[in-house]
Design a protein around this motif. Structure first.
Motif, mmCIF file in Angstrom:
data_model
loop_
_atom_site.group_PDB
_atom_site.id
_atom_site.type_symbol
_atom_site.label_atom_id
_atom_site.label_comp_id
_atom_site.label_asym_id
_atom_site.label_seq_id
_atom_site.Cartn_x
_atom_site.Cartn_y
_atom_site.Cartn_z
ATOM 1 N N GLN A 143 0.815 -1.261 -0.074
ATOM 2 C CA GLN A 143 -0.071 0.094 0.004
ATOM 3 C C GLN A 143 0.758 1.097 -0.152
ATOM 4 O OE1 GLN A 143 -3.293 -0.847 2.670
ATOM 5 N NE2 GLN A 143 -4.066 -1.598 0.520
ATOM 6 N N PHE A 144 1.706 1.392 -0.891
ATOM 7 C CA PHE A 144 2.646 2.227 -0.900
ATOM 8 C C PHE A 144 2.127 3.623 -1.602
ATOM 9 C CE2 PHE A 144 6.918 4.148 -2.347
ATOM 10 C CZ PHE A 144 7.332 4.646 -0.864
ATOM 11 N N ASN A 148 2.177 7.327 -0.077
ATOM 12 C CA ASN A 148 2.693 8.539 -0.923
ATOM 13 C C ASN A 148 1.596 9.521 -0.866
ATOM 14 O OD1 ASN A 148 5.229 8.611 -2.060
ATOM 15 N ND2 ASN A 148 4.732 6.936 -3.402
ATOM 16 N N ASP A 157 9.947 8.787 -0.404
ATOM 17 C CA ASP A 157 11.096 8.485 -0.841
ATOM 18 C C ASP A 157 12.179 7.992 0.634
ATOM 19 O OD1 ASP A 157 10.818 9.012 -3.301
ATOM 20 O OD2 ASP A 157 12.082 10.915 -3.392
ATOM 21 N N ARG A 180 17.173 -2.263 -6.420
ATOM 22 C CA ARG A 180 15.924 -1.684 -6.600
ATOM 23 C C ARG A 180 15.381 -2.159 -8.147
ATOM 24 N NH1 ARG A 180 14.438 4.558 -6.315
ATOM 25 N NH2 ARG A 180 12.036 4.334 -6.526
#
Ligand SMILES: Nc1nc2c(ncn2[C@@H]2O[C@H](COP(=O)(O)OP(=O)(O)OP(=O)(O)O)[C@@H](O)[C@H]2O)c(=O)[nH]1
Length: 375
Positions: A143-144, A148, A157, A180
């Motif tokens: 659930q990024f 954000n 970030d 990443r």
């Protein structure tokens, strides 16, 4: 020569006639020993012939002075050479930084996807040669988007940076890769790691993320940031298994972890990857059969009788699916080989036109975990 190899030398002043040594040859040997590390070499000699100048420069010299040489002239040459040496060193450092930047993700300091792909292919081939188990882990912050949207991009970030630090702290072996992969997705490759080891590392990662306790009050899963992890564990002992297949499997497991409620790891042990040969003269048929095979299967296709026989005898696919319709079908010549007691392949004959498929032998055991008959 030993000194050149072991000491840090800034400049070499070389004579041509040395006791027991030839200055040209010695210069060539020095250049070889120094490889691509440039050190200025100035010849200072009594020989004033043009041929000697050419020979000296050819051998690797950078300048040529004829004795007697005034102190001032020698000093001027040394200053000029030092300037070039400094420029070389700066260039070297710049190249090193550029190469580091091209391998690193600037936000997190982890390796980037490009570098991961390069190194991972090497590691995968090493594992194949040595029959080692490797684990590929794909992970994604849960659930990024909501994170954000609510905390802002800068905080997002910072969250990515904190997660990266946690990953780095858990994955420590020099052969392991952490990168990443893109956005809020990370990838890890663990060399010489079986399913048990992968489970342990996945648990450690999730525990470390729990401990970091990065607040995420808008997550439906927890009050802090969590990760979902998909893992593919494989011994890449067959020539046909590629790194990208394993990444795809890990990605599918990640998808499962998300669907099962997030904040968990799903591990797939894929060393039982099957090789399936699909035989038909009709590309559409090959495509539609290929689509329903799950990613556990490596698919080889053939629309040529001779090629198909060759694949069967050389690759020994685990499964052969033959289209036997008169207009588009091909039946391998060597069905007897497939039927032999020590056969490598099971095979199914699919009669596509009638809708009812005939298949033999032992289709049930073969198809127990697939839905090929519903084609
Ligand atoms: N702050 C920040 N956000 C990023 C970066 N890269 C990708 N994102 C964000 O990551 C979010 C990814 O969201 P989704 O792919 O929808 O997934 P999710 O919200 O994490 O939901 P689930 O994965 O299903 O739990 C998007 O909002 C992207 O904008 C980045 O470098 N910085």
């Amino acid at each position: 020569m030993q000194m050149v190899g072991s000491l840090s030398i800034d400049m070499i002043i070389m004579d041509i006639e040395l006791p027991g040594l030839d200055g040209y040859e010695t210069t060539m040997l020095f250049r070889e020993a120094l490889c691509d590390h440039w050190v200025p070499i100035i010849f200072v000699t009594g020989n004033s012939s043009d041929e000697s100048v050419l020979k000296a420069i050819d051998a690797g010299g950078d300048d040529y002075l004829v004795k007697p040489v005034s102190q001032t002239l020698l000093q001027a040459k040394i200053i000029a050479m030092q300037r070039i040496a400094d420029m070389q060193a700066n260039l070297h450092e710049l190249n090193r930084k550029l190469s580091e930047q091209s391998e690193t993700d600037p936000l997190t300091g982890l390796s980037n996807r490009r570098y991961f792909n390069l190194r991972a292919v090497d590691q995968f081939e090493t594992a194949r040669r040595m029959a080692l188990s490797v684990a590929i882990m794909m992970m994604d912050i849960d659930q990024f988007k909501v994170y954000n949207d609510n905390y802002g991009h800068l905080q997002g970030d910072s969250c990515l940076q904190q997660v990266s630090r946690v990953l780095k702290s858990v994955v420590r072996r020099t052969t392991d890769l952490v990168a990443r992969f893109g956005g809020e997705e990370f990838i890890i490759m663990l060399q010489d790691c079986d399913a048990k080891g992968a489970q342990m590392i996945a648990d450690e990662i999730m525990a470390a993320i729990d401990q970091a306790a990065i607040p995420h009050e808008y997550s439906a899963v927890s009050d802090h940031v969590t990760l979902s992890i998909g893992v593919c564990v494989i011994v890449p002992d067959r020539n046909l298994v590629e790194l990208q297949d394993c990444i795809k499997i890990a990605d599918e497991q990640l998808y499962k972890a998300k669907n099962r409620g997030r904040a968990q790891a799903v591990i797939e042990q894929s060393n039982k990857m099957k090789t399936t040969l699909i035989v038909s003269r009709e590309p559409e048929t090959i495509k539609s059969i290929g689509k329903v095979l799950n990613s556990k299967s490596i698919i080889i296709t053939s629309s040529d009788q001779e090629e198909c026989n060759e694949i069967i005898t050389q690759v020994h696919p685990d499964i052969v699916i033959c289209d036997i319709r008169p207009e588009t079908g091909i039946v391998p010549d060597d069905l007897s080989l497939l039927m032999a007691p020590d056969r490598q392949s099971d095979f199914i004959v699919v009669e596509l036109s009638s809708g009812a498929q005939k298949s033999y032998p032992d289709q049930n055991s073969l198809l127990s975990d697939s839905h090929m008959l519903s084609i």
